[in-house]
Design a protein around this motif. Structure first.
Motif, short mmCIF file in Angstrom:
data_model
loop_
_atom_site.label_atom_id
_atom_site.label_comp_id
_atom_site.label_asym_id
_atom_site.label_seq_id
_atom_site.Cartn_x
_atom_site.Cartn_y
_atom_site.Cartn_z
N SER A 87 0.81 -1.22 0.00
CA SER A 87 0.00 0.00 0.00
C SER A 87 0.85 1.27 0.00
CB SER A 87 -0.94 -0.01 1.21
OG SER A 87 -0.21 -0.13 2.42
N GLU A 88 2.05 1.21 0.58
CA GLU A 88 2.90 2.41 0.63
C GLU A 88 3.25 2.93 -0.76
OE1 GLU A 88 6.38 2.38 3.23
OE2 GLU A 88 5.56 0.57 4.17
N LEU A 97 5.56 -17.55 -3.49
CA LEU A 97 5.47 -18.08 -2.13
C LEU A 97 5.74 -16.95 -1.15
CD1 LEU A 97 5.03 -21.08 -1.13
CD2 LEU A 97 7.45 -21.06 -0.53
N ILE A 98 4.98 -16.92 -0.07
CA ILE A 98 5.17 -15.96 1.01
C ILE A 98 5.49 -16.75 2.27
CG2 ILE A 98 4.05 -14.26 2.50
CD1 ILE A 98 2.39 -13.37 0.12
N VAL A 99 6.54 -16.34 2.97
CA VAL A 99 6.92 -16.98 4.22
C VAL A 99 6.68 -16.00 5.36
CG1 VAL A 99 8.81 -18.07 5.49
CG2 VAL A 99 8.66 -18.36 3.01
N LEU A 100 5.96 -16.45 6.38
CA LEU A 100 5.63 -15.61 7.52
C LEU A 100 5.70 -16.42 8.80
CD1 LEU A 100 1.76 -14.96 7.38
CD2 LEU A 100 2.91 -16.57 5.90
N ASP A 101 5.84 -15.75 9.94
CA ASP A 101 5.99 -16.51 11.17
C ASP A 101 4.65 -17.09 11.61
OD1 ASP A 101 4.70 -14.93 13.45
OD2 ASP A 101 6.03 -13.41 12.65
N HIS A 115 -5.68 -10.12 1.80
CA HIS A 115 -4.36 -9.67 1.40
C HIS A 115 -3.44 -9.75 2.60
CE1 HIS A 115 -7.24 -7.33 -1.14
NE2 HIS A 115 -6.39 -7.62 -2.09
N LEU A 116 -2.16 -9.94 2.34
CA LEU A 116 -1.16 -9.77 3.38
C LEU A 116 -0.45 -8.44 3.16
CD1 LEU A 116 0.41 -13.35 3.61
CD2 LEU A 116 -1.18 -12.27 5.20
N LEU A 117 0.18 -7.95 4.23
CA LEU A 117 0.93 -6.70 4.18
C LEU A 117 2.42 -6.99 4.38
CD1 LEU A 117 -1.48 -4.52 6.36
CD2 LEU A 117 -1.28 -4.52 3.86
N PRO A 118 3.30 -6.14 3.86
CA PRO A 118 4.73 -6.43 3.94
C PRO A 118 5.25 -6.64 5.35
CG PRO A 118 4.34 -4.73 2.30
CD PRO A 118 3.03 -4.98 2.99
#
Length: 217
Positions: A87-88, A97-101, A115-118
């Motif tokens: 969005s910024e 692929l997105i890796v997240l905790d 949606h995911l955010l950075p």
């Protein structure tokens, strides 16, 4: 007879339409795996990935899953074909692929996030395709708009893993140390296809690339 150009004005900006999941419909794209993103403020339409492209993504995903199975304290999870809202800079990507905790993953699941955010993401993976590889890489000097490499750095995404399947490259590059002000990553490490990728902490895992091949031609 000369060709006649036809122009169509979108009812809103590409980013706003992408955010509302309306951009593909506005462009009359088929529902066959074709995806549309907004990169550097411009629309990028990509065909569905090839089988060997998908297997590379699967290899990375399996390495993450193996690490989770080996260590109950391994904190990283992954998801694919998920929208990432930058969005910024008013861009919208769909990383391979997105890796997240695990805590962030659980919260996103509970919220049924669209949606995911950075700031939710630890690492993104992009595997290049013949049709749009330039949009994933560090931009050439002749390019007038930014690429995903710039976009990820601008929003401070910590790690960008790029698998470049072009025959002249055939390598994986891990970009790190993003500088949002310049929209650039200040550090990178690379591995040729066939070499084992060793992701540093906080991931601390290896990815075998013996079966990875560049695209034909």
């Amino acid at each position: 007879m000369s060709a006649v150009a036809h122009y169509y004005t979108l009812p809103d900006t590409p980013y706003n339409l992408w955010l509302r999941d309306e951009l593909a419909e506005q462009l009359h794209l088929p529902n066959d795996g074709t995806k549309v993103e907004v990169v550097g403020g411009e629309m990028v339409v990509s065909p569905g990935p090839t089988y060997d492209h998908n297997l590379i993504v699967q290899d990375v995903q399996r390495a993450l899953f193996a690490a989770e199975m080996a260590d109950p304290g391994f904190r990283w999870r992954c998801v694919h074909t998920m929208d990432l809202n930058l969005s910024e800079i008013r861009d919208g990507y769909i990383p391979d692929l997105i890796v997240l905790d695990v805590d962030t993953s659980d919260k996103a699941r509970e919220a049924q996030a669209r949606h995911l955010l950075p700031d939710q993401v630890g690492l993104v993976l992009e595997v290049t395709s013949r049709s749009n590889a330039a949009d994933d890489r560090q931009p050439a000097l002749s390019r007038s708009t930014g690429t995903k490499w710039n976009g990820y750095a601008q929003v401070g995404l910590p790690y960008y893993l790029l698998v470049d399947r072009a025959p002249r490259s055939a390598q994986t590059v891990l970009y790190s140390d993003p500088d949002p002000a310049s929209g650039a990553y200040l550090h990178f490490e690379s591995w040729k296809f066939g070499e084992t990728i060793r992701l540093p902490e906080p991931f601390g895992l290896e990815i075998v690339t013996d079966a990875w091949r560049p695209w034909d031609g």
